[in-house]
Design a protein around this motif. Structure first.
Motif, PDB file in Angstrom:
ATOM      1  N   VAL A  69      26.764  26.216  42.932  1.00 22.33           N
ATOM      2  CA  VAL A  69      28.091  26.883  42.775  1.00 22.33           C
ATOM      3  C   VAL A  69      27.951  27.905  41.850  1.00 22.33           C
ATOM      4  N   ALA A  70      28.980  28.950  41.942  1.00 20.53           N
ATOM      5  CA  ALA A  70      28.960  30.075  41.161  1.00 20.53           C
ATOM      6  C   ALA A  70      28.940  29.857  39.641  1.00 20.53           C
ATOM      7  N   GLU A  71      28.248  30.558  39.136  1.00 24.38           N
ATOM      8  CA  GLU A  71      27.986  30.731  37.525  1.00 24.38           C
ATOM      9  C   GLU A  71      29.433  30.900  36.893  1.00 24.38           C
ATOM     10  N   VAL A  72      29.666  30.139  35.894  1.00 20.15           N
ATOM     11  CA  VAL A  72      30.930  30.306  35.185  1.00 20.15           C
ATOM     12  C   VAL A  72      30.424  31.209  33.847  1.00 20.15           C
ATOM     13  N   ASN A  73      30.897  32.449  33.426  1.00 17.65           N
ATOM     14  CA  ASN A  73      30.546  33.120  32.465  1.00 17.65           C
ATOM     15  C   ASN A  73      31.528  32.834  31.271  1.00 17.65           C
ATOM     16  N   ASP A  74      31.169  33.232  29.974  1.00 17.63           N
ATOM     17  CA  ASP A  74      32.108  33.241  28.819  1.00 17.63           C
ATOM     18  C   ASP A  74      33.142  34.277  28.843  1.00 17.63           C
ATOM     19  N   ALA A  75      33.892  34.664  27.857  1.00 16.08           N
ATOM     20  CA  ALA A  75      35.182  35.607  27.843  1.00 16.08           C
ATOM     21  C   ALA A  75      34.725  36.778  28.468  1.00 16.08           C
ATOM     22  N   TRP A  76      35.478  37.197  29.510  1.00 12.08           N
ATOM     23  CA  TRP A  76      35.547  38.305  30.056  1.00 12.08           C
ATOM     24  C   TRP A  76      35.570  39.784  29.080  1.00 12.08           C
ATOM     25  N   THR A  77      34.923  40.647  29.208  1.00 14.78           N
ATOM     26  CA  THR A  77      34.862  41.691  28.486  1.00 14.78           C
ATOM     27  C   THR A  77      35.407  43.067  29.263  1.00 14.78           C
ATOM     28  N   SER A  78      34.544  43.277  30.234  1.00 14.44           N
ATOM     29  CA  SER A  78      35.250  44.493  30.958  1.00 14.44           C
ATOM     30  C   SER A  78      34.273  44.957  32.144  1.00 14.44           C
ATOM     31  N   CYS A  79      34.910  45.577  33.059  1.00 13.98           N
ATOM     32  CA  CYS A  79      34.309  45.936  34.331  1.00 13.98           C
ATOM     33  C   CYS A  79      33.004  46.636  33.893  1.00 13.98           C
ATOM     34  N   ALA A  80      32.982  47.324  33.133  1.00 17.63           N
ATOM     35  CA  ALA A  80      31.649  48.401  33.034  1.00 17.63           C
ATOM     36  C   ALA A  80      30.543  47.554  32.272  1.00 17.63           C
ATOM     37  N   ALA A  81      31.043  46.521  31.641  1.00 18.77           N
ATOM     38  CA  ALA A  81      29.959  45.607  30.778  1.00 18.77           C
ATOM     39  C   ALA A  81      29.298  44.713  31.696  1.00 18.77           C
ATOM     40  N   VAL A  82      29.833  44.200  32.936  1.00 20.58           N
ATOM     41  CA  VAL A  82      29.075  43.598  34.046  1.00 20.58           C
ATOM     42  C   VAL A  82      28.843  44.406  35.200  1.00 20.58           C
ATOM     43  N   GLY A  83      28.672  45.594  34.967  1.00 27.22           N
ATOM     44  CA  GLY A  83      28.200  46.590  36.008  1.00 27.22           C
ATOM     45  C   GLY A  83      28.993  46.486  37.361  1.00 27.22           C
ATOM     46  N   ALA A  84      30.434  46.481  37.027  1.00 32.35           N
ATOM     47  CA  ALA A  84      31.358  46.489  38.216  1.00 32.35           C
ATOM     48  C   ALA A  84      32.287  48.066  38.016  1.00 32.35           C
ATOM     49  N   PRO A  85      32.688  48.324  39.338  1.00 32.76           N
ATOM     50  CA  PRO A  85      32.387  47.874  40.732  1.00 32.76           C
ATOM     51  C   PRO A  85      30.829  48.351  41.216  1.00 32.76           C
ATOM     52  N   ILE A  86      30.674  47.761  42.445  1.00 36.69           N
ATOM     53  CA  ILE A  86      29.587  47.931  43.023  1.00 36.69           C
ATOM     54  C   ILE A  86      29.794  48.664  44.512  1.00 36.69           C
ATOM     55  N   PRO A  87      29.769  50.065  44.346  1.00 34.44           N
ATOM     56  CA  PRO A  87      30.414  50.890  45.625  1.00 34.44           C
ATOM     57  C   PRO A  87      29.701  50.399  46.822  1.00 34.44           C
ATOM     58  N   ASP A  88      28.326  50.300  46.786  1.00 32.55           N
ATOM     59  CA  ASP A  88      27.677  50.226  48.143  1.00 32.55           C
ATOM     60  C   ASP A  88      27.357  48.729  48.396  1.00 32.55           C
ATOM     61  N   GLU A  89      27.824  47.788  47.984  1.00 32.92           N
ATOM     62  CA  GLU A  89      27.524  46.307  48.174  1.00 32.92           C
ATOM     63  C   GLU A  89      27.826  45.992  49.566  1.00 32.92           C
ATOM     64  N   GLY A  90      28.525  46.619  50.223  1.00 33.18           N
ATOM     65  CA  GLY A  90      28.768  46.176  51.710  1.00 33.18           C
ATOM     66  C   GLY A  90      29.681  44.830  51.864  1.00 33.18           C
ATOM     67  N   ARG A  91      29.615  44.378  53.092  1.00 34.80           N
ATOM     68  CA  ARG A  91      30.470  43.281  53.486  1.00 34.80           C
ATOM     69  C   ARG A  91      29.599  42.046  53.613  1.00 34.80           C
ATOM     70  N   VAL A  92      28.427  42.109  53.599  1.00 36.98           N
ATOM     71  CA  VAL A  92      27.625  40.913  53.875  1.00 36.98           C
ATOM     72  C   VAL A  92      27.191  40.270  52.483  1.00 36.98           C
ATOM     73  N   ALA A  93      26.739  41.005  51.479  1.00 39.29           N
ATOM     74  CA  ALA A  93      26.259  40.317  50.264  1.00 39.29           C
ATOM     75  C   ALA A  93      27.275  39.596  49.795  1.00 39.29           C
ATOM     76  N   PRO A  94      28.556  39.652  49.396  1.00 41.49           N
ATOM     77  CA  PRO A  94      29.447  38.785  48.927  1.00 41.49           C
ATOM     78  C   PRO A  94      29.298  37.167  49.437  1.00 41.49           C
ATOM     79  N   THR A  95      29.288  37.119  50.869  1.00 43.66           N
ATOM     80  CA  THR A  95      28.902  35.794  51.295  1.00 43.66           C
ATOM     81  C   THR A  95      27.649  34.987  51.028  1.00 43.66           C
ATOM     82  N   ARG A  96      26.692  35.960  50.557  1.00 34.98           N
ATOM     83  CA  ARG A  96      25.439  35.007  50.270  1.00 34.98           C
ATOM     84  C   ARG A  96      25.320  34.638  48.804  1.00 34.98           C
TER      85      ARG A  96
END
Length: 333
Positions: free
Chosen positions: A36-63
């Motif tokens: 199952v997907a990992e549950v992380n502690d309190a959210w900080t910011s997009c920048a802190a988690v390295g998001a967004p990922i512009p070139d991630e594509g449409r397949v990687a999220p399904t893996r």
């Protein structure tokens, strides 16, 4: 969608199998990841988690591992990268962070995330589209602030199911922060209506083995345009002589009507261009201000050639020599 920020659902090119594969029992084309997907502690910011990922594509999220049954989302964090116009007329590429809290929207997204992977298509010759939804980066947040980025259900082609993209697109998102990434269009370029960068198509055409000389009847392809915009670009030394040199905006403006008569006369008088291999450090582009077809490119130094693209499009561009009148006309709009 009623967002306070534009949540983009981009259509990206991504090939997939030409026909579905799987058992007659309807097993999914893409196997469901274990765990199952990992549950992380309190959210900080997009920048802190390295998001967004512009070139991630449409397949990687399904893996990635899927959402656990015991995680109950109450809000959604959206991290996106968009182009945004500034008050001074320029444009920046920016990373934005937003939050969606409406219960209906969050619940609809969670329902979409929990969908199973799609079975193979029943049609024997089913063809996957060359494009599909690449979903904006998002994370689900629970009532105590923990967050998770779940894996997403796959469609019959291996990309993200369209139900997820639709649910993200319908979120009502409140912008939380904006972080500039880089400038796309300067204030000066924006004020003139010119783009920040343009390829030196005179040089590109001049490198082709087969070139069209000036036709017997030379016409100004911009004669019927309501307004003609002229943009001047400087070509960095590192770009000069390359396969497709890119120039950077220097100046621009709309050509006054009285100077358009001179432009027509200069184009009409153009003669054939001799062989030349001296890259230009500056060039100008004259084109209809409304974006319709037809353009005149002029090298302001180097070989000092002119490339005329007909208003009708469809090829037929021809190369000639730019005289001093033409260079002076478009070199200082």
């Amino acid at each position: 969608m009623r967002p306070a920020i534009p949540v983009l659902v981009l259509l990206l090119l991504a090939g997939c199998a030409g026909t579905g594969t799987g058992s007659d029992a309807g097993e999914p084309v893409v196997p469901v990841p274990t765990g199952v997907a990992e549950v992380n502690d309190a959210w900080t910011s997009c920048a802190a988690v390295g998001a967004p990922i512009p070139d991630e594509g449409r397949v990687a999220p399904t893996r990635r591992p899927r959402l656990g049954a015991d995680f109950h989302a109450t809000s959604v964090v959206v991290c996106d990268q968009i182009s945004e116009k500034r008050a001074d007329g320029g444009m920046d590429l920016v990373n934005i962070e937003g939050r969606a809290t409406a219960k209906n929207g969050v619940a609809a997204l969670v329902d979409a995330v929990r969908l199973p992977n799609a079975p193979p298509p029943k049609e024997e010759n089913y063809g996957c589209a060359l494009d599909g939804p690449a979903v904006t980066w998002f994370a689900l947040v629970d009532d105590v602030g923990r967050w998770v980025r779940p894996g997403l259900p796959a469609d019959a082609c291996g990309g993200v199911r369209h139900e997820v993209a639709n649910a993200v697109g319908k979120l009502t998102v409140r912008r939380v922060s904006t972080v500039p990434v880089r400038e796309l269009v300067s204030a000066a370029a924006g004020a003139t209506g010119c783009v920040q960068e343009w390829a030196d198509m005179v040089w590109v055409t001049g490198q082709e083995q087969r070139q069209n000389p000036p036709p017997a009847v030379r016409e100004n392809p911009l004669a019927a345009a309501p307004r003609v915009r002229v943009c001047v670009y400087g070509v960095p030394t590192s770009e000069q002589g390359g396969a497709k040199p890119v120039g950077r905006f220097e100046r621009g403006g709309v050509l006054p009507q009285e100077r358009r008569t001179v432009l027509t006369a200069a184009v009409t008088a153009t003669i054939a261009a001799p062989s030349c291999a001296t890259p230009a450090s500056r060039f100008a582009v004259a084109h209809p201000a409304d974006g319709t077809a037809g353009a005149i490119y002029v090298e302001l130094d180097g070989c000092r050639r002119v490339l005329v693209e007909p208003a009708g499009g469809g090829g037929g561009a021809w190369l000639g020599t730019a005289d001093a009148t033409l260079i002076a006309l478009v070199g200082n709009p």
